[in-house]
Enzyme design. Structure first.
Site, PDB file in Angstrom:
ATOM      1  N   MET A  82       0.872  -1.289  -0.111  1.00  0.00           N
ATOM      2  CA  MET A  82       0.023  -0.030  -0.181  1.00  0.00           C
ATOM      3  C   MET A  82       0.648   1.298   0.072  1.00  0.00           C
ATOM      4  O   MET A  82       2.076   1.053   0.174  1.00  0.00           O
ATOM      5  CB  MET A  82      -0.876  -0.097   1.164  1.00  0.00           C
ATOM      6  CG  MET A  82      -1.867  -1.238   1.096  1.00  0.00           C
ATOM      7  SD  MET A  82      -2.910  -1.045   2.720  1.00  0.00           S
ATOM      8  CE  MET A  82      -3.970   0.214   2.507  1.00  0.00           C
ATOM      9  N   HIS A  83       0.182   2.510  -0.173  1.00  0.00           N
ATOM     10  CA  HIS A  83       0.912   3.770   0.128  1.00  0.00           C
ATOM     11  C   HIS A  83       1.747   4.103  -0.847  1.00  0.00           C
ATOM     12  O   HIS A  83       2.236   5.390  -0.948  1.00  0.00           O
ATOM     13  CB  HIS A  83       1.367   3.783   1.509  1.00  0.00           C
ATOM     14  CG  HIS A  83       0.732   3.148   2.677  1.00  0.00           C
ATOM     15  ND1 HIS A  83      -0.509   3.649   2.746  1.00  0.00           N
ATOM     16  CD2 HIS A  83       0.878   2.132   3.468  1.00  0.00           C
ATOM     17  CE1 HIS A  83      -1.091   2.787   3.970  1.00  0.00           C
ATOM     18  NE2 HIS A  83      -0.017   1.814   4.320  1.00  0.00           N
ATOM     19  N   ASP A 241      -2.783  -4.832   0.498  1.00  0.00           N
ATOM     20  CA  ASP A 241      -2.443  -5.913   0.917  1.00  0.00           C
ATOM     21  C   ASP A 241      -3.182  -6.451   2.167  1.00  0.00           C
ATOM     22  O   ASP A 241      -3.232  -7.555   2.373  1.00  0.00           O
ATOM     23  CB  ASP A 241      -0.878  -6.062   1.043  1.00  0.00           C
ATOM     24  CG  ASP A 241      -0.204  -5.139   1.760  1.00  0.00           C
ATOM     25  OD1 ASP A 241      -0.777  -4.421   2.289  1.00  0.00           O
ATOM     26  OD2 ASP A 241       1.074  -5.144   1.646  1.00  0.00           O
TER      27      ASP A 241
END
Ligand code: ADP
Length: 512
Positions: A82-83, A241
């Site tokens: 992520m991110h 995830d």
């Protein structure tokens, strides 16, 4: 004709790719690896082209090493780290390496965004404080530090959505992954104009956001030629995830919580409503289950504390384990069983790497509290396991405070291998502890979401029911009462020591 589903997890170090049939059997997995760079201390960057190369290799292996034919693939579900920030120009070219989730360069930008919007308002809108790993402060960092690159930017994508772009030529994301950008209105499940404006990001830069099990786009002709996939194969939105991993192990209804006792610890709860912990101590994100949310607490050094203990004080067990072919963790836990529940008043604080939930404090440190002449090594071992489990209970208590009533906690990670530890978890959490056969993590969740989006399964719930089986279950026993009293003492220790942790850090900084 059999239907197959492909789940792809664009992870931190590999692109795990699995093929699942419509009954939930995993028929193939592969995980081509790639690296990431740390150009400066605290920075973490990688090249999106490396993900694509790895995925091309994975898909080639699917067709070369299995009997699966392109026309049998009903859908592809995507998940990933992520991110991360992938910045594209108007022609869809990557402008700079991806700034990853574990990059820590944006402390100033986080403070500036929080100052502009207000901490309370940020929490209300996005369900979280602005954290340095999140995407929005990275965009602001590029604007302030690489203006020539920022001037060319036209699109922002998360890692898995860059792969969707390469497969389809289209810009889509899903609500669960988008929740980790600090740009989504998590209650409304759509971009927040207020956050976008505060960060100076035009809305036109954002991908279209959908629920997770939606077939948002299809494999295009160019990608079909490169991958061997059939043109028109549905690509399902998928999830971040954490959310996809939760789908992969069945955390899809309220009351079911997972506790992962890995090196770090994660407590993850499904939530039917949008709930925010008033001090932002839990992450609140959209779930990959349509119209639902999830809450998450993260402990930095969970089973990692036990690993430290084994390395620092388990030399004897390591040597004995080597001689008799036993796992030193098994030898340590077997001896710990000889100490009574509660370790005769010995408590352990597992803050060996500082802590995140519920005490975001880089200065916090590990502590043995209550040592006496009665205590021998089995007490110390047991108190380490108890301390880690109390630490995980902290997240569970924050969730209970928001009205989540956990009826069942699904344990996973290395710590859940031990039946002794699982009983301790049941006694300390005051809930049933189960394990299940999920072992493929987020990639499995992506394939399940893919199956729902492609119409192979009716819903996320029915997909999980047909792919997951319970492998063990324990209920709380008599130690529950003692543990409830000791947990109160455990929770009193951090506030009592907080100032001293800071003072110790200062001494070591100045004189150490
Ligand atoms: P990671 O998060 O790094 O993938 P794992 O989920 O594999 O980690 O968990 C590893 C940790 O699990 C070890 O550090 C140890 O603390 C714990 N562990 C592993 N095996 C056992 C065991 N048999 N009994 C108790 N704890 C174990």
């Amino acid at each position: 004709m059999p239907a197959y589903l492909i789940g792809i997890d664009v992870g931190t170090s590999s692109a795990k790719t699995l093929v699942m049939d419509e009954r939930g059997n995993i028929v193939f997995t592969i995980a081509p690896e790639y690296d990431f760079a740390t150009p400066r201390p605290g920075w973490a960057e990688c090249n999106p082209e490396d993900w694509w190369t790895a995925i091309l290799a994975a898909l080639k292996a699917v067709f070369e090493q299995t009997d699966v034919r392109a026309e049998d693939i009903a859908g592809i579900g995507l998940t990933g780290q992520m991110h991360g920030l992938v910045l594209l120009d108007a022609a869809g070219q990557v402008l700079r390496p991806c700034i990853m989730w574990n990059d820590q360069r944006t402390a100033q930008q986080c403070a500036a965004i929080t100052g502009k919007v207000g901490a309370r308002r940020v929490l209300e809108l996005t369900g979280n404080p602005v954290l340095s790993g999140f995407t929005a402060p990275k965009v602001v960092w590029v604007r302030e530090n690489e203006p020539e690159i920022f001037a060319q930017a036209a699109k922002i994508l998360l890692p898995k959505d860059y792969i969707r772009y390469r497969l389809s030529g289209e810009y889509f994301t899903d609500v669960s992954d988008a929740s980790g950008m600090a740009l989504l209105n998590v209650a409304k499940r759509d971009w927040s104009n207020e956050m976008l404006e505060a960060c100076g990001i035009p809305r036109s830069w954002m991908a279209e956001v959908t629920e997770s099990p939606i077939a948002s786009t299809r494999v295009n002709a160019a990608a079909a030629a490169l991958t061997g996939l059939k043109e028109g194969t549905p690509i399902i939105a998928g999830g971040g995830d954490q959310a996809a991993g939760a789908v992969g192990c069945g955390i899809i209804q309220e009351g079911i919580v997972s506790a992962t006792f890995g090196t770090s610890g994660v407590v993850f709860a499904h939530s039917d409503e949008y709930r925010v912990e008033p001090e932002g101590r839990l992450h609140a994100f959209c779930h990959a289950v349509p119209g639902k949310w999830h809450l998450m607490g993260v402990m930095l050094s969970a089973a990692g504390s036990f690993q430290w203990y084994r390395n620092a004080l388990g030399g004897e067990e390591i040597a004995a384990g080597r001689a008799i072919g036993e796992d030193p963790y098994t030898l340590l836990t077997r001896a710990a069983e000889t100490a009574p529940a509660g370790s005769e008043g010995l408590l352990f604080l597992p803050y060996l790497s500082g802590e995140r939930t519920p005490h975001p404090d880089p200065n916090a440190r590990g502590v043995f509290f209550g040592l006496s002449l009665r205590h021998a090594k089995p007490h110390l071992t047991r108190s380490v396991l108890e301390g880690i489990t109390f630490g995980m209970r902290d997240s569970l208590e924050l969730m209970r405070g928001l009205g989540i009533a956990p009826t069942e906690v699904i344990a996973s990670g290395g710590g859940a291998k031990s039946p002794f530890w699982r009983q301790m978890m049941a006694d300390i959490f005051g809930a049933s502890i189960t394990t299940n056969n999920a072992s493929e993590g987020a990639a499995l969740g992506a394939a399940i979401l893919g199956g729902v989006g492609a119409g192979v399964f009716d819903s996320v719930e029915s997909a999980c029911a047909s792919t997951l089986q319970e492998t063990s279950r324990v209920e709380p026993e008599s130690a529950q009462k003692l543990y409830a009293a000791l947990y109160e003492r455990y929770t009193a220790l951090y506030p009592a020591l907080k100032g001293e942790f800071r003072a110790l850090a200062r001494v070591m900084e100045e004189l150490g």
